[in-house]
Design a protein around this motif. Structure first.
Motif, PDB file in Angstrom:
ATOM      1  N   ARG A   1       0.833  -1.217   0.000  1.00 47.20           N
ATOM      2  CA  ARG A   1       0.000   0.000   0.000  1.00 47.20           C
ATOM      3  C   ARG A   1       0.862   1.259   0.000  1.00 47.20           C
ATOM      4  NH1 ARG A   1      -3.320  -3.254   3.467  1.00 47.20           N
ATOM      5  NH2 ARG A   1      -5.285  -3.782   2.396  1.00 47.20           N
ATOM      6  N   GLN A   2       2.022   1.193   0.641  1.00 49.71           N
ATOM      7  CA  GLN A   2       2.929   2.339   0.612  1.00 49.71           C
ATOM      8  C   GLN A   2       3.526   2.549  -0.770  1.00 49.71           C
ATOM      9  OE1 GLN A   2       5.778   3.216   3.882  1.00 49.71           O
ATOM     10  NE2 GLN A   2       5.189   1.214   4.652  1.00 49.71           N
ATOM     11  N   LEU A   3       3.762   1.464  -1.502  1.00 50.40           N
ATOM     12  CA  LEU A   3       4.492   1.539  -2.764  1.00 50.40           C
ATOM     13  C   LEU A   3       3.603   1.787  -3.977  1.00 50.40           C
ATOM     14  CD1 LEU A   3       7.069  -1.333  -2.140  1.00 50.40           C
ATOM     15  CD2 LEU A   3       7.558   1.114  -2.281  1.00 50.40           C
ATOM     16  N   ILE A   4       2.359   1.390  -3.929  1.00 55.45           N
ATOM     17  CA  ILE A   4       1.466   1.546  -5.087  1.00 55.45           C
ATOM     18  C   ILE A   4       1.415   2.989  -5.591  1.00 55.45           C
ATOM     19  CG2 ILE A   4      -0.986   1.551  -5.736  1.00 55.45           C
ATOM     20  CD1 ILE A   4      -1.252  -1.172  -4.447  1.00 55.45           C
ATOM     21  N   PRO A   5       1.340   4.003  -4.711  1.00 59.99           N
ATOM     22  CA  PRO A   5       1.249   5.380  -5.219  1.00 59.99           C
ATOM     23  C   PRO A   5       2.447   5.834  -6.060  1.00 59.99           C
ATOM     24  CG  PRO A   5       0.545   5.290  -2.928  1.00 59.99           C
ATOM     25  CD  PRO A   5       1.157   3.969  -3.244  1.00 59.99           C
ATOM     26  N   PHE A   6       3.577   5.134  -5.984  1.00 60.78           N
ATOM     27  CA  PHE A   6       4.745   5.537  -6.763  1.00 60.78           C
ATOM     28  C   PHE A   6       4.621   5.150  -8.236  1.00 60.78           C
ATOM     29  CE2 PHE A   6       6.615   5.246  -2.439  1.00 60.78           C
ATOM     30  CZ  PHE A   6       7.111   6.538  -2.344  1.00 60.78           C
ATOM     31  N   GLY A   7       3.624   4.352  -8.571  1.00 60.79           N
ATOM     32  CA  GLY A   7       3.407   4.000  -9.963  1.00 60.79           C
ATOM     33  C   GLY A   7       4.439   3.047 -10.542  1.00 60.79           C
ATOM     34  N   ILE A   8       5.064   2.242  -9.674  1.00 60.15           N
ATOM     35  CA  ILE A   8       6.068   1.285 -10.127  1.00 60.15           C
ATOM     36  C   ILE A   8       5.463  -0.112 -10.187  1.00 60.15           C
ATOM     37  CG2 ILE A   8       8.180   2.480  -9.419  1.00 60.15           C
ATOM     38  CD1 ILE A   8       7.954   1.219  -6.717  1.00 60.15           C
ATOM     39  N   LYS A   9       6.074  -0.960 -11.001  1.00 61.80           N
ATOM     40  CA  LYS A   9       5.671  -2.357 -11.049  1.00 61.80           C
ATOM     41  C   LYS A   9       6.218  -3.059  -9.797  1.00 61.80           C
ATOM     42  CE  LYS A   9       7.654  -2.549 -15.095  1.00 61.80           C
ATOM     43  NZ  LYS A   9       8.191  -2.964 -16.423  1.00 61.80           N
ATOM     44  N   LEU A  10       5.367  -3.783  -9.108  1.00 61.25           N
ATOM     45  CA  LEU A  10       5.760  -4.469  -7.882  1.00 61.25           C
ATOM     46  C   LEU A  10       5.675  -5.972  -8.095  1.00 61.25           C
ATOM     47  CD1 LEU A  10       3.766  -2.332  -5.276  1.00 61.25           C
ATOM     48  CD2 LEU A  10       6.178  -2.127  -5.894  1.00 61.25           C
ATOM     49  N   VAL A  11       6.764  -6.658  -7.767  1.00 65.69           N
ATOM     50  CA  VAL A  11       6.830  -8.110  -7.926  1.00 65.69           C
ATOM     51  C   VAL A  11       7.042  -8.738  -6.547  1.00 65.69           C
ATOM     52  CG1 VAL A  11       8.027 -10.040  -9.010  1.00 65.69           C
ATOM     53  CG2 VAL A  11       7.784  -7.863 -10.243  1.00 65.69           C
ATOM     54  N   ILE A  12       6.155  -9.644  -6.173  1.00 68.57           N
ATOM     55  CA  ILE A  12       6.209 -10.292  -4.860  1.00 68.57           C
ATOM     56  C   ILE A  12       6.963 -11.613  -4.984  1.00 68.57           C
ATOM     57  CG2 ILE A  12       4.849 -11.178  -2.936  1.00 68.57           C
ATOM     58  CD1 ILE A  12       4.530  -8.156  -3.450  1.00 68.57           C
ATOM     59  N   ASP A  13       7.946 -11.809  -4.117  1.00 65.62           N
ATOM     60  CA  ASP A  13       8.757 -13.031  -4.127  1.00 65.62           C
ATOM     61  C   ASP A  13       8.037 -14.207  -3.472  1.00 65.62           C
ATOM     62  OD1 ASP A  13      11.094 -12.599  -5.466  1.00 65.62           O
ATOM     63  OD2 ASP A  13      12.316 -12.204  -3.697  1.00 65.62           O
ATOM     64  N   HIS A  14       8.294 -15.399  -3.988  1.00 69.72           N
ATOM     65  CA  HIS A  14       8.046 -16.667  -3.309  1.00 69.72           C
ATOM     66  C   HIS A  14       6.645 -16.778  -2.678  1.00 69.72           C
ATOM     67  CE1 HIS A  14      12.199 -17.082  -4.135  1.00 69.72           C
ATOM     68  NE2 HIS A  14      12.694 -16.585  -3.021  1.00 69.72           N
ATOM     69  N   PHE A  15       5.621 -16.593  -3.508  1.00 73.32           N
ATOM     70  CA  PHE A  15       4.232 -16.713  -3.058  1.00 73.32           C
ATOM     71  C   PHE A  15       3.874 -15.666  -2.003  1.00 73.32           C
ATOM     72  CE2 PHE A  15       4.726 -20.907  -4.880  1.00 73.32           C
ATOM     73  CZ  PHE A  15       3.461 -21.254  -5.344  1.00 73.32           C
ATOM     74  N   GLY A  16       4.766 -14.718  -1.721  1.00 71.83           N
ATOM     75  CA  GLY A  16       4.535 -13.774  -0.635  1.00 71.83           C
ATOM     76  C   GLY A  16       5.006 -14.297   0.714  1.00 71.83           C
ATOM     77  N   ARG A  17       5.724 -15.405   0.734  1.00 69.15           N
ATOM     78  CA  ARG A  17       6.255 -16.023   1.960  1.00 69.15           C
ATOM     79  C   ARG A  17       5.191 -16.201   3.044  1.00 69.15           C
ATOM     80  NH1 ARG A  17      11.900 -16.336   2.617  1.00 69.15           N
ATOM     81  NH2 ARG A  17      11.310 -17.515   4.473  1.00 69.15           N
ATOM     82  N   PRO A  18       4.055 -16.820   2.703  1.00 66.65           N
ATOM     83  CA  PRO A  18       3.085 -17.161   3.742  1.00 66.65           C
ATOM     84  C   PRO A  18       3.583 -18.357   4.550  1.00 66.65           C
ATOM     85  CG  PRO A  18       2.395 -18.101   1.669  1.00 66.65           C
ATOM     86  CD  PRO A  18       3.637 -17.282   1.371  1.00 66.65           C
ATOM     87  N   ASP A  19       2.895 -18.652   5.642  1.00 67.42           N
ATOM     88  CA  ASP A  19       3.172 -19.836   6.449  1.00 67.42           C
ATOM     89  C   ASP A  19       2.200 -20.922   5.998  1.00 67.42           C
ATOM     90  OD1 ASP A  19       3.315 -21.844   8.409  1.00 67.42           O
ATOM     91  OD2 ASP A  19       3.777 -20.409   9.994  1.00 67.42           O
ATOM     92  N   ALA A  20       2.723 -21.935   5.305  1.00 65.17           N
ATOM     93  CA  ALA A  20       1.856 -22.979   4.743  1.00 65.17           C
ATOM     94  C   ALA A  20       1.025 -23.675   5.811  1.00 65.17           C
ATOM     95  CB  ALA A  20       2.706 -23.999   3.994  1.00 65.17           C
ATOM     96  N   ARG A  21       1.518 -23.700   7.042  1.00 64.37           N
ATOM     97  CA  ARG A  21       0.801 -24.390   8.114  1.00 64.37           C
ATOM     98  C   ARG A  21      -0.510 -23.697   8.469  1.00 64.37           C
ATOM     99  NH1 ARG A  21       5.906 -24.159  12.034  1.00 64.37           N
ATOM    100  NH2 ARG A  21       5.734 -22.042  11.182  1.00 64.37           N
ATOM    101  N   LEU A  22      -0.642 -22.415   8.080  1.00 66.33           N
ATOM    102  CA  LEU A  22      -1.841 -21.641   8.417  1.00 66.33           C
ATOM    103  C   LEU A  22      -2.874 -21.659   7.299  1.00 66.33           C
ATOM    104  CD1 LEU A  22      -0.128 -18.544  10.098  1.00 66.33           C
ATOM    105  CD2 LEU A  22      -0.969 -20.654  11.167  1.00 66.33           C
ATOM    106  N   GLY A  23      -2.561 -22.274   6.187  1.00 69.98           N
ATOM    107  CA  GLY A  23      -3.528 -22.420   5.116  1.00 69.98           C
ATOM    108  C   GLY A  23      -3.738 -21.156   4.299  1.00 69.98           C
ATOM    109  N   VAL A  24      -4.523 -21.283   3.243  1.00 73.13           N
ATOM    110  CA  VAL A  24      -4.739 -20.163   2.326  1.00 73.13           C
ATOM    111  C   VAL A  24      -5.686 -19.116   2.895  1.00 73.13           C
ATOM    112  CG1 VAL A  24      -4.221 -21.509   0.261  1.00 73.13           C
ATOM    113  CG2 VAL A  24      -6.578 -21.416   1.129  1.00 73.13           C
TER     114      VAL A  24
END
Length: 279
Positions: free
Chosen positions: A151-174
């Motif tokens: 949310r902080q970065l969107i206003p800059f108008g840059i392309k944002l790429v999230i690494d590695h699925f966003g690094r969630p904790d698989a044990r907590l589910g989707v």
């Protein structure tokens, strides 16, 4: 020079690293390699798995010294693109020089670090330069903090790429709140996501793969096929003894992706995002 300019794009690996253990390492680091990950080895893995092109990402333990990565790009400029790590006060001339060498983005690896204040003047100037170049900003951070950062970065108008699925904790589910929030932000059209690093999702191998399988249709609904790319994360730092290039390819193949999805993940979307020209 390893470049073959007539090489057709059969598949793009959107996330890999090259380095030598003989290089000077960053003082603050979470990992110290005990082996070399050479460009020759990487290209061998690509070709053995039916892939033709790759994106080299600066590893965190080399800090802002991108010379090894840039030298690799020069050896195969048509087949490779680069993502560097730089200080936010870097000059425009230095960024433009990297762009001429095949760099298309910068990585913000914030794992284990204090979150920066992107409202600071220095960051605003930096992101303006990144937007001017048409580069992307790659974010690496655990999922709990990603919605706030995005949310902080969107206003800059840059392309944002999230690494590695966003690094969630698989044990907590989707259904874990921060991952659901990331999916909602994916609808904004400002984000890309790397389907990579399944083994980095904090669970057991079975839990991690199960999470990835459940997440894929949700990611397709949220981000759309034009904003998802696949990466090997070679040489799988900190997981070298249990993960190999062939095994991450096999993981991708067990995600249940259709031929259309595979075409988007491996060719169409990364070609556009990283600036590969298809003959």
């Amino acid at each position: 020079m390893l470049d073959h300019r007539s090489t057709p794009i059969t598949g793009i690996d959107a996330h890999a690293h090259v380095f030598s253990q003989a290089l000077t390492l960053a003082g603050e680091r979470r990992y110290t390699p005990g082996y070399d990950a050479t460009l020759a080895d990487y290209l061998t893995h690509l070709h053995a798995n039916g892939l033709s092109h790759g994106v080299l990402v600066q590893p965190s333990f080399l800090g802002t010294d991108n010379r090894y990565l840039l030298a690799a790009l020069q050896q195969a400029p048509a087949q490779l693109r680069g993502v560097v790590v730089v200080a936010p006060d870097i000059g425009r001339d230095a960024l433009q020089a990297m762009a001429r060498q095949g760099v298309v983005g910068v990585r913000l690896n914030l794992v284990g670090r204090a979150l920066p204040d992107f409202a600071a003047h220095g960051w605003k100037v930096f992101f303006a330069q990144i937007a001017e170049l048409g580069w992307h900003v790659e974010l690496h951070r655990e999922v709990d903090d990603l919605p706030h950062l995005v949310r902080q970065l969107i206003p800059f108008g840059i392309k944002l790429v999230i690494d590695h699925f966003g690094r969630p904790d698989a044990r907590l589910g989707v259904d874990q709140p921060a991952f659901v929030e990331l999916l909602e932000l994916g609808l904004s059209g400002h984000l890309w996501l790397k389907v990579s690093g399944i083994y980095r999702l904090a669970g057991t191998p079975v839990q991690n793969l199960a999470f990835a399988r459940q997440a894929m249709p949700l990611l397709q609904q949220s981000f759309g096929l034009r904003r998802l790319v696949w990466g090997s994360d070679w040489p799988h730092t900190q997981h070298e003894t249990s993960i190999h290039y062939a095994s991450v390819v096999e993981q991708r193949q067990t995600l249940g992706c259709s031929q259309q999805v595979e075409q988007a993940l491996l060719i169409d979307t990364p070609s556009r995002l990283f600036g590969f020209h298809r003959p």
